[in-house]
Enzyme design. Structure first.
Site, PDB file in Angstrom:
ATOM      1  N   ASN A 170      -5.672   3.379  10.442  1.00  0.00           N
ATOM      2  CA  ASN A 170      -4.897   2.270  11.014  1.00  0.00           C
ATOM      3  C   ASN A 170      -4.746   2.358  12.532  1.00  0.00           C
ATOM      4  O   ASN A 170      -4.507   1.357  13.176  1.00  0.00           O
ATOM      5  CB  ASN A 170      -3.528   2.197  10.349  1.00  0.00           C
ATOM      6  CG  ASN A 170      -2.904   3.548  10.132  1.00  0.00           C
ATOM      7  OD1 ASN A 170      -3.450   4.401   9.430  1.00  0.00           O
ATOM      8  ND2 ASN A 170      -1.757   3.761  10.748  1.00  0.00           N
ATOM      9  N   ALA A 219      -1.459  -6.693   1.026  1.00  0.00           N
ATOM     10  CA  ALA A 219      -1.769  -8.101   1.335  1.00  0.00           C
ATOM     11  C   ALA A 219      -1.569  -8.433   2.807  1.00  0.00           C
ATOM     12  O   ALA A 219      -2.325  -9.207   3.387  1.00  0.00           O
ATOM     13  CB  ALA A 219      -0.913  -9.024   0.468  1.00  0.00           C
ATOM     14  N   HIS A 220      -0.551  -7.816   3.436  1.00  0.00           N
ATOM     15  CA  HIS A 220      -0.205  -8.290   4.789  1.00  0.00           C
ATOM     16  C   HIS A 220      -1.157  -7.797   5.875  1.00  0.00           C
ATOM     17  O   HIS A 220      -1.022  -8.179   7.036  1.00  0.00           O
ATOM     18  CB  HIS A 220       1.259  -7.971   5.129  1.00  0.00           C
ATOM     19  CG  HIS A 220       1.560  -6.546   5.467  1.00  0.00           C
ATOM     20  ND1 HIS A 220       1.610  -6.101   6.761  1.00  0.00           N
ATOM     21  CD2 HIS A 220       1.834  -5.478   4.695  1.00  0.00           C
ATOM     22  CE1 HIS A 220       1.933  -4.805   6.759  1.00  0.00           C
ATOM     23  NE2 HIS A 220       2.058  -4.401   5.509  1.00  0.00           N
ATOM     24  N   CYS A 257       7.895   6.572  22.588  1.00  0.00           N
ATOM     25  CA  CYS A 257       9.035   5.663  22.625  1.00  0.00           C
ATOM     26  C   CYS A 257       8.896   4.473  21.684  1.00  0.00           C
ATOM     27  O   CYS A 257       9.853   3.745  21.470  1.00  0.00           O
ATOM     28  CB  CYS A 257       9.279   5.179  24.037  1.00  0.00           C
ATOM     29  SG  CYS A 257       9.795   6.536  25.092  1.00  0.00           S
ATOM     30  N   THR A 294       9.769  -7.418 -12.793  1.00  0.00           N
ATOM     31  CA  THR A 294       9.290  -8.804 -12.857  1.00  0.00           C
ATOM     32  C   THR A 294       8.289  -9.059 -11.738  1.00  0.00           C
ATOM     33  O   THR A 294       8.526  -8.696 -10.588  1.00  0.00           O
ATOM     34  CB  THR A 294      10.491  -9.766 -12.718  1.00  0.00           C
ATOM     35  OG1 THR A 294      11.392  -9.492 -13.789  1.00  0.00           O
ATOM     36  CG2 THR A 294      10.044 -11.215 -12.776  1.00  0.00           C
ATOM     37  N   ALA A 298       0.819  -1.211   0.000  1.00  0.00           N
ATOM     38  CA  ALA A 298       0.000   0.000   0.000  1.00  0.00           C
ATOM     39  C   ALA A 298       0.857   1.269   0.000  1.00  0.00           C
ATOM     40  O   ALA A 298       0.432   2.295  -0.518  1.00  0.00           O
ATOM     41  CB  ALA A 298      -0.966   0.004   1.179  1.00  0.00           C
ATOM     42  N   THR A 299       2.050   1.214   0.566  1.00  0.00           N
ATOM     43  CA  THR A 299       2.926   2.389   0.512  1.00  0.00           C
ATOM     44  C   THR A 299       3.210   2.746  -0.939  1.00  0.00           C
ATOM     45  O   THR A 299       3.046   3.895  -1.361  1.00  0.00           O
ATOM     46  CB  THR A 299       4.254   2.118   1.259  1.00  0.00           C
ATOM     47  OG1 THR A 299       3.958   1.888   2.633  1.00  0.00           O
ATOM     48  CG2 THR A 299       5.224   3.284   1.132  1.00  0.00           C
TER      49      THR A 299
HETATM   50  C1  LIG Z   1      -0.232  -0.698   6.475  1.00  0.00           C
HETATM   51  C2  LIG Z   1      -0.779   0.497   5.830  1.00  0.00           C
HETATM   52  C3  LIG Z   1      -0.136   1.089   4.743  1.00  0.00           C
HETATM   53  C4  LIG Z   1       1.179   0.593   4.208  1.00  0.00           C
HETATM   54  O1  LIG Z   1       1.034  -0.656   3.596  1.00  0.00           O
HETATM   55  P1  LIG Z   1       2.331  -1.522   3.222  1.00  0.00           P
HETATM   56  O2  LIG Z   1       1.776  -2.625   2.385  1.00  0.00           O
HETATM   57  O3  LIG Z   1       2.888  -1.993   4.532  1.00  0.00           O
HETATM   58  O4  LIG Z   1       3.259  -0.655   2.475  1.00  0.00           O
HETATM   59  C5  LIG Z   1      -0.728   2.199   4.172  1.00  0.00           C
HETATM   60  N1  LIG Z   1      -1.870   2.704   4.636  1.00  0.00           N
HETATM   61  C6  LIG Z   1      -2.517   2.160   5.685  1.00  0.00           C
HETATM   62  C7  LIG Z   1      -3.798   2.756   6.151  1.00  0.00           C
HETATM   63  C8  LIG Z   1      -1.995   1.046   6.319  1.00  0.00           C
HETATM   64  O5  LIG Z   1      -2.628   0.524   7.360  1.00  0.00           O
END
Ligand SMILES: *Cc1c(COP(=O)(O)O)cnc(C)c1O
Length: 397
Positions: A155, A204-205, A330, A244, A75-76
């Site tokens: 998040n 995906a994660h 922290c 790829t 998502a980044t």
């Molecule tokens: C985790 C997250 C991302 C980043 O996703 P990645 O796949 O870890 O790069 C972006 N936006 C939100 C709201 C997220 O929770």
């Protein structure tokens, strides 16, 4: 049933790969290792077929067509590609972008970089519940606006923005609408047509798939959205994202989406029940505990609490066999407490003493009971030692 320690309850940070996802992926590391771009042999064809099956699963989950799905590293990258891609492709039309203050850093820092290149960015404020004001959004639109980028679910606090209404506003003004849906896809219904979404980021994660793979939905009709690539090369993914393809990762993302489509309704119900149980078990036994963000518009598995009179770091250390996140400084690279909680107007001390609980597919009732007991015990013990708590307590008559 005995529980295993430590308990993982940080499913907004990442999720365990579902065993069904792993099983689907494994052959694509070994006997089916082909390059999906190899057109001359069976190895390539098998890989390509798997990629196209996965593309179909991702598309179905969000009511898109397979050709509108671009695979990325997560998502980044999808957020970067959507925002920078639109900024470049529509530069002749304008240079103003609207987003909001509690977006993920992948959106905020992308917008900040564009400001360095001369783009103008409006960061909408949020109310105490974490939601933006639609009137303020309407007022922010100018003739130079090219993009509205608002996340679906947050998040940290799980707040769900009214994306269907935002989509309508975007359509009325012919703006492109990007949604960071990393936290919502697979957990609550997302429909790119109903919600008027033009670009949508997926990871995906966060949905029991592997790390390092994600997707960007790019609308092809009404309107056909153009984006400039940020990674150039062999022209993969219709030129929008060269490199790829990560075939095992893509297969994993596809399987994760397939499972979510089938199980989302029951899973959401179960996560919401466990979340309510956790909330009741903690709030019934602790006073001076506040909920951060809307309870009404919230992801089913998310709970974010602040405990007056305790230090977030001491609390985390006290519950060291429970994996959760804190809004305290922290735990992050910066010295500031959670910018999301601060944007809601949560005072600095309460932002420091906040805990995010993320309940997911593999959490049990027993784990929820255990976590509630540990939190209550620890907060009580820390408060007994704390002069802060004495100060925060309402004065007795
Ligand atoms: C985790 C997250 C991302 C980043 O996703 P990645 O796949 O870890 O790069 C972006 N936006 C939100 C709201 C997220 O929770």
């Amino acid at each position: 049933m005995a529980i295993q320690l430590p308990v993982y309850m940080d499913n907004q940070a990442t999720t365990a790969v579902d065993p069904r996802v792993l099983d689907a992926m494994l052959p694509y590391f070994t006997e089916k290792f082909g390059n999906a771009a190899s057109r001359n042999h069976e190895f390539g064809w098998k890989a390509e077929e798997a990629v196209e099956t996965a593309r179909g699963h991702v598309a179905r989950l969000i009511h898109a067509t397979p050709r509108e799905i671009i695979f990325t590293s997560g998502a980044t990258e999808s957020n970067n590609l959507a925002i920078k891609g639109v900024a470049e492709a529509y530069h002749a039309k304008g240079s103003h972008i609207i987003t909001q203050v509690t977006e993920h850093k992948a959106v905020l820092d992308t917008c900040k970089r564009l400001q360095k290149y001369g783009y103008e960015v409006t960061y909408l404020a949020v109310a105490k519940d974490g939601l933006i004001d639609l009137e303020e959004l309407r007022r922010a639109i100018t003739p130079k606006t090219i993009l509205i980028s608002i996340m679906h679910a947050n998040n940290e606090i799980g707040a769900i923005q009214p994306i269907e209404e935002i989509g309508k506003i975007a359509k009325q003004h012919k703006m492109i609408f990007h949604v960071d849906a990393a936290q919502s896809v697979g957990k609550i219904p997302v429909d790119v047509h109903r919600d008027g979404i033009d670009l949508l980021s997926i990871s995906a994660h966060k949905i029991y798939g592997p790390k390092g793979i994600g997707a960007l939905y790019v609308r092809r009709k009404d309107p056909r959205v153009e984006i400039s690539a940020i990674i150039d090369g062999g022209g993969h993914e219709r030129g929008m994202r060269s490199g790829t393809l990560n075939v095992p990762g893509i297969v994993g993302l596809g399987k994760a989406c397939e499972i979510c489509l089938k199980e989302m309704a029951q899973e959401a119900e179960r996560a919401a029940r466990l979340r309510e149980k956790l909330k009741a078990a903690i709030l019934s036994r602790l006073d001076q505990t506040s909920i951060n963000g809307s309870m009404q518009h919230r992801l089913p598995g998310n709970l974010n609490l602040s405990f007056a009179g305790v230090e977030g770091d001491a609390l985390l250390m006290g519950i060291n066999d429970v994996a959760v996140s804190s809004g305290s400084a922290c735990t992050s690279a910066t010295l500031e407490p959670s910018y999301v909680l601060r944007a809601l107007g949560v005072p600095e001390d309460l932002a420091h003493s906040s805990i995010r609980f993320g309940i997911g597919r593999f959490n049990s009732d027993e784990e929820v009971d255990y976590v509630a007991d540990r939190v209550v015990e620890t907060v009580q013990r820390l408060r007994d030692l704390s002069p802060l708590y004495e100060a925060a307590k309402p004065h007795s008559p």
